[in-house]
Design a protein around this motif. Structure first.
Motif, PDB file in Angstrom:
ATOM      1  N   PHE A  54      44.605  20.154  60.594  1.00 44.59           N
ATOM      2  CA  PHE A  54      45.375  20.411  61.419  1.00 44.59           C
ATOM      3  C   PHE A  54      46.857  20.287  60.924  1.00 44.59           C
ATOM      4  O   PHE A  54      47.700  20.468  61.039  1.00 44.59           O
ATOM      5  N   GLU A  55      46.850  19.516  59.487  1.00 40.22           N
ATOM      6  CA  GLU A  55      48.383  18.836  58.598  1.00 40.22           C
ATOM      7  C   GLU A  55      48.432  19.791  58.168  1.00 40.22           C
ATOM      8  O   GLU A  55      49.389  20.794  58.257  1.00 40.22           O
ATOM      9  N   LYS A  56      47.201  21.295  57.363  1.00 35.79           N
ATOM     10  CA  LYS A  56      47.499  22.281  57.399  1.00 35.79           C
ATOM     11  C   LYS A  56      47.993  23.457  57.529  1.00 35.79           C
ATOM     12  O   LYS A  56      48.607  24.104  57.987  1.00 35.79           O
ATOM     13  N   LEU A  57      48.026  23.152  59.362  1.00 35.23           N
ATOM     14  CA  LEU A  57      47.550  24.238  60.057  1.00 35.23           C
ATOM     15  C   LEU A  57      48.932  23.784  60.814  1.00 35.23           C
ATOM     16  O   LEU A  57      49.310  24.942  61.787  1.00 35.23           O
ATOM     17  N   GLY A  58      49.673  22.863  60.962  1.00 35.62           N
ATOM     18  CA  GLY A  58      50.477  22.067  61.175  1.00 35.62           C
ATOM     19  C   GLY A  58      49.741  21.994  63.375  1.00 35.62           C
ATOM     20  O   GLY A  58      50.792  22.826  63.492  1.00 35.62           O
ATOM     21  N   ALA A  59      48.559  21.681  62.994  1.00 34.33           N
ATOM     22  CA  ALA A  59      48.044  21.907  65.042  1.00 34.33           C
ATOM     23  C   ALA A  59      47.661  20.440  64.949  1.00 34.33           C
ATOM     24  O   ALA A  59      48.012  19.493  64.263  1.00 34.33           O
ATOM     25  N   THR A  60      48.141  19.763  66.336  1.00 35.70           N
ATOM     26  CA  THR A  60      47.828  18.830  66.645  1.00 35.70           C
ATOM     27  C   THR A  60      46.804  18.657  67.707  1.00 35.70           C
ATOM     28  O   THR A  60      46.091  17.231  68.189  1.00 35.70           O
ATOM     29  N   SER A  61      45.739  19.236  68.028  1.00 36.01           N
ATOM     30  CA  SER A  61      44.560  19.448  68.507  1.00 36.01           C
ATOM     31  C   SER A  61      43.339  20.381  67.606  1.00 36.01           C
ATOM     32  O   SER A  61      43.923  21.262  67.086  1.00 36.01           O
ATOM     33  N   ARG A  62      42.241  20.809  68.335  1.00 39.32           N
ATOM     34  CA  ARG A  62      41.039  21.413  67.606  1.00 39.32           C
ATOM     35  C   ARG A  62      41.246  23.283  68.510  1.00 39.32           C
ATOM     36  O   ARG A  62      41.487  23.489  67.385  1.00 39.32           O
TER      37      ARG A  62
END
Length: 73
Positions: free
Chosen positions: A48-56
């Motif tokens: 999530f951190e590396k992709l800049g995501a907050t959900s699956r």
């Protein structure tokens, strides 16, 4: 722009990402990889951190957009 597309994932993070994209639960991912569910959560946090995501769902979408995973054939 290049920085946005260059994401350095470990081999294990890629394994988790592929199984995540296949719709597998944390427990299923853990069993498939021979690791604990807690370790899966840590890998997901890093993804999530590396992709800049907050959900699956967002992580899968961003990974697909960057060409890290593909659907279909």
């Amino acid at each position: 722009m290049a920085r946005m597309t260059r994401v350095q994932l470990t081999l294990r993070e890629m394994d988790v990402l592929r199984l995540l994209a296949a719709g597998r639960s944390n427990r299923d991912i853990a069993e498939s990889l021979g690791i604990s569910a807690g370790t899966v959560k840590i890998h997901l946090t890093h993804l999530f951190e590396k992709l800049g995501a907050t959900s699956r769902t967002e992580a899968i979408a961003k990974a697909a957009k960057r060409g890290l995973i593909r659907f279909g054939s």
